[in-house]
Motif scaffolding. Structure first.
Motif, PDB file in Angstrom:
ATOM      1  N   ASP A   1      -2.378   7.799   3.728  1.00 20.03           N
ATOM      2  CA  ASP A   1      -1.815   6.482   4.037  1.00 20.03           C
ATOM      3  C   ASP A   1      -2.101   6.155   5.494  1.00 20.03           C
ATOM      4  O   ASP A   1      -1.505   6.741   6.398  1.00 20.03           O
ATOM      5  CB  ASP A   1      -0.308   6.484   3.752  1.00 20.03           C
ATOM      6  N   GLU A   2      -2.997   5.233   5.715  1.00 23.15           N
ATOM      7  CA  GLU A   2      -3.423   4.811   7.045  1.00 23.15           C
ATOM      8  C   GLU A   2      -3.706   5.985   7.975  1.00 23.15           C
ATOM      9  O   GLU A   2      -3.061   6.151   9.003  1.00 23.15           O
ATOM     10  CB  GLU A   2      -2.367   3.891   7.648  1.00 23.15           C
ATOM     11  N   PRO A   3      -4.725   6.769   7.616  1.00 26.36           N
ATOM     12  CA  PRO A   3      -4.986   7.981   8.398  1.00 26.36           C
ATOM     13  C   PRO A   3      -5.465   7.713   9.823  1.00 26.36           C
ATOM     14  O   PRO A   3      -5.387   8.594  10.660  1.00 26.36           O
ATOM     15  CB  PRO A   3      -6.069   8.701   7.586  1.00 26.36           C
TER      16      PRO A   3
ATOM     17  N   LYS B   1       0.832  -1.210   0.000  1.00 23.02           N
ATOM     18  CA  LYS B   1       0.000   0.000   0.000  1.00 23.02           C
ATOM     19  C   LYS B   1       0.864   1.257   0.000  1.00 23.02           C
ATOM     20  O   LYS B   1       0.697   2.144  -0.846  1.00 23.02           O
ATOM     21  CB  LYS B   1      -0.926   0.011   1.238  1.00 23.02           C
ATOM     22  N   THR B   2       1.793   1.326   0.949  1.00 25.98           N
ATOM     23  CA  THR B   2       2.653   2.506   1.036  1.00 25.98           C
ATOM     24  C   THR B   2       3.507   2.635  -0.221  1.00 25.98           C
ATOM     25  O   THR B   2       3.707   3.746  -0.733  1.00 25.98           O
ATOM     26  CB  THR B   2       3.542   2.417   2.292  1.00 25.98           C
ATOM     27  N   THR B   3       3.977   1.508  -0.730  1.00 27.32           N
ATOM     28  CA  THR B   3       4.769   1.527  -1.961  1.00 27.32           C
ATOM     29  C   THR B   3       3.972   2.189  -3.089  1.00 27.32           C
ATOM     30  O   THR B   3       4.492   3.043  -3.819  1.00 27.32           O
ATOM     31  CB  THR B   3       5.166   0.095  -2.356  1.00 27.32           C
TER      32      THR B   3
ATOM     33  N   PRO C   1       1.323  11.122   4.628  1.00 26.35           N
ATOM     34  CA  PRO C   1       2.107   9.891   4.728  1.00 26.35           C
ATOM     35  C   PRO C   1       1.708   9.076   5.957  1.00 26.35           C
ATOM     36  O   PRO C   1       1.049   9.602   6.850  1.00 26.35           O
ATOM     37  CB  PRO C   1       3.548  10.379   4.877  1.00 26.35           C
ATOM     38  N   GLU C   2       2.151   7.819   5.994  1.00 22.96           N
ATOM     39  CA  GLU C   2       1.829   7.006   7.171  1.00 22.96           C
ATOM     40  C   GLU C   2       2.748   7.434   8.316  1.00 22.96           C
ATOM     41  O   GLU C   2       3.874   7.843   8.092  1.00 22.96           O
ATOM     42  CB  GLU C   2       1.909   5.512   6.838  1.00 22.96           C
ATOM     43  N   GLN C   3       2.226   7.392   9.518  1.00 21.75           N
ATOM     44  CA  GLN C   3       2.950   7.855  10.711  1.00 21.75           C
ATOM     45  C   GLN C   3       3.732   9.134  10.433  1.00 21.75           C
ATOM     46  O   GLN C   3       4.956   9.157  10.495  1.00 21.75           O
ATOM     47  CB  GLN C   3       3.919   6.785  11.195  1.00 21.75           C
TER      48      GLN C   3
HETATM   49 MG   LIG Z   1       2.199   1.146   4.796  1.00 22.60          MG
END
Ligand SMILES: [Mg+2]
Ligand SMILES: Nc1ncnc2c1ncn2[C@@H]1O[C@H](COP(=O)(O)OP(=O)(O)OP(=O)(O)O)[C@@H](O)[C@H]1O
Lengths: 258, 312
Positions: B164-166, B49-51, B87-89
């Motif tokens: 990304d993964e909010p 997913k992040t990719t 972005p994630e985290q």
């Molecule tokens: Mg990810």
């Protein structure tokens, strides 16, 4: 200057200021004050010589240390902490990021050098009680120090664009030391023969040469600095910095930032 | 025009000490997202997913394939005025205050100086941070940072928003608030593409979802189908094994225990099957509609290929 570039430049400067980098100024002033009793031990003529040497050398050294310590993290920290993700998802070109970082750190160093120079002149007034007309010559030495900063920032940024902070610091510092003895390398090249000559000459051109940028002892001895040297140094530092920064940009342009 | 169109996008990461071997993190992803759609990108940890999001943002470069956003090539810097990314985290410049950070990002996104101050004020109250003043971000809690993160993603009023993964790492209250925020963006007509592995969030917010596993797209589903009251299959249990012959072709996987038969029937065939069973004097024990939940869908799509039952 486009607004993205100036925003990145100013933010880099702001980060340095808030990281209390400029606190080293206080250290600088303390150093000058603490060494004052030393100067008064020596005869009057030598006193000034010492003060000019110590003062200008510290402006140069402090700046180079700041350049390396901030420079190595300029890009790698933004990758590691992923702040770069929120920059590159905007209409920011990668070259603008590198150029902005370069200008921001240079701005920090220039502000630092200006403040230090002011402190230095104040110290001269306090200890020598007068400023001669020829003391303006020392500004040329400061100008050369700034040219040296231009090159050092480009060098650290180049390393920062593709490697870890520790590697970058080691190599940037090594290049600084080599560059300080740059004249020796040229002399060595002149003396050697055959393949060695080409190799050493090539190295002398690729490696930075800080020797001709150092006129500190010259101005301390109240000798003149030729206009030709000023022109030569300006062109040399500009070309060198631009070339190295373009290198940093070319590396960064195609890099996967993970 | 599609809001996002991803065409055969792939990414291999070099791995190992010499970086010689390539390991695929994303395998030829094809996906289109319509304007105004809220799209959930689901997948377990390490799915890719992040990719995918990093590729779309131009942070890493694809090994092959391409994408368009709002009809333009995804690497076109100008298209980035119209997209926002969380972005994630996320981590932000911790020496800045929230208004300073948003001002910096607004400047980078080309928001004119005249409107920045007012917009940032509005935005801070929209994400519930109007009272933070000039406190530096280093003193922010994780929940506050996440809200700053959403604020920076929308400070330039983008049309397409990537998150990304909010909701990850937030407490139930924080999650609820972020959910409300995304809902309000959705109500504004924004296209939202967000990755998550929290299925209830996807179910509550998304129009459609894609399930990705081990870098492969495993399926795309319409969320309404998962929560619709009409089930497409029904489980029927009756007494009278003799009646099975007559309805055999409509009953999937019948299980016979003594005289009791249990099987699933397509909802469209249900009336006919029940009529036949009555004619044969079978005694109906139960008729239960089977709702396929998003969770079942997710699990079925992410189950290892090898372990999947062989379909005959
Ligand atoms: Mg990810
Ligand atoms: N920089 C990298 N170098 C090598 N492999 C990587 C790199 N980044 C990610 N990977 C690998 O690519 C795969 C996909 O990772 P990715 O971060 O996209 O997953 P994800 O779906 O976002 O997972 P999560 O839910 O944990 O965030 C994983 O197997 C991961 O190990």
């Amino acid at each position: 200057m486009n607004s993205r570039l100036s925003a990145i430049t100013l933010n880099t400067f702001r980060e340095a200021v808030r990281d209390r980098v400029l606190y080293n100024l206080i250290l600088f002033v303390l150093l000058l004050v603490a060494s004052a009793p030393l100067f008064s031990q020596i005869s009057i003529g030598l006193e000034k010589l010492m003060l000019v040497n110590v003062g200008l050398s510290s402006i140069s050294l402090f700046g180079v240390i700041i350049a390396i310590f901030i420079g190595i993290g300029l890009v790698s920290k933004e990758i590691e902490k992923k702040t770069l993700y929120t920059i590159l998802s905007r209409p920011v070109r990668r070259w603008e990021f590198i150029a902005g970082k370069y200008l921001g750190l240079l701005l920090t160093l220039v502000v630092n050098a200006v403040l230090m120079t002011a402190g230095f002149y104040a110290a001269l007034l306090i200890f020598i009680h007068s400023l001669a007309g020829t003391d303006a010559r020392m500004l040329i030495a400061v100008y050369f120090i700034v040219l040296q900063f231009m090159m050092m920032v480009a060098i650290t940024l180049l390393f920062s664009a593709f490697s870890s902070p520790i590697f970058s610091a080691t190599f940037a510092f090594a290049l600084f030391v080599i560059g300080t003895f740059g004249e020796d390398l040229k002399n060595f090249a002149a003396m050697s023969h055959g393949a060695t000559k080409y190799l050493v000459t090539g190295a002398a051109y690729i490696l930075p040469n800080f020797a001709s940028l150092n006129v500190i002892s010259q101005v301390a001895h109240e000798q003149n600095v030729s206009g030709q040297l000023v022109l030569f140094n300006t062109i040399y530092a500009l070309l060198y910095s631009v070339a190295v920064t373009v290198g940093a940009i070319l590396i960064f342009e195609r890099r996967d930032l993970k | 025009m599609h809001a996002i169109e991803i065409r055969a996008l792939s990414k291999d990461y070099p791995v190992g000490f010499w970086k010689r071997t390539l390991r695929p993190a994303l395998k030829s992803l094809d996906l289109t997202i319509e304007a105004g759609e809220t799209f959930g990108f689901l997948g377990p940890n390490g799915a890719g997913k992040t990719t995918t999001l990093k590729l779309l943002m131009g942070i890493i470069f694809p090994s092959s394939g391409s994408a368009t956003i709002l009809g333009k090539d995804f690497l076109d810097p100008e298209i980035k005025r119209k997209i926002g990314f969380l972005p994630e985290q996320p981590y932000f410049y911790d020496y800045l205050s929230a208004p300073e950070l948003l001002d910096y990002y607004a400047q980078l996104s080309g928001v004119p100086a005249g409107v920045r101050k007012q917009r940032i004020g509005e935005l801070l109250s929209r994400v519930g941070l109007s009272d933070v003043g000039n406190k530096q971000l280093r003193k922010f809690s994780k929940g506050m940072l996440q809200r700053v993160g959403i604020a920076q993603a929308i400070v330039h009023n983008p049309d397409v928003i990537f998150l990304d993964e909010p909701m990850s790492g937030l407490d139930p209250v924080g999650r609820h608030e972020v959910r409300e925020l995304i809902q309000s963006l959705k109500d504004d007509g924004k296209t939202i593409f967000f990755s998550t592995h929290i299925l209830s969030d996807a179910e509550a917010l998304c129009d459609r979802v894609a399930v990705i596993h081990k870098g492969e797209l495993r399926g795309v589903g319409v969320v309404n189908d998962f929560r619709s009251s009409v089930a497409d299959k029904t489980e029927v249990i009756w007494l009278g094994a003799g009646a099975l012959r007559a309805v055999e072709e409509s009953v999937v996987e019948p299980h016979i225990t003594g005289d009791t038969v249990r099987g699933t029937v397509q909802s469209a065939d249900l009336d006919r099957v029940l009529d036949i069973l009555r004619q044969r004097h079978a005694r109906l024990i139960s008729v239960t509609p089977i709702h396929r939940t998003l969770e079942e869908y997710f699990l079925s799509k992410t189950r290892e290929r090898e372990k999947e039952p062989v379909q005959l």
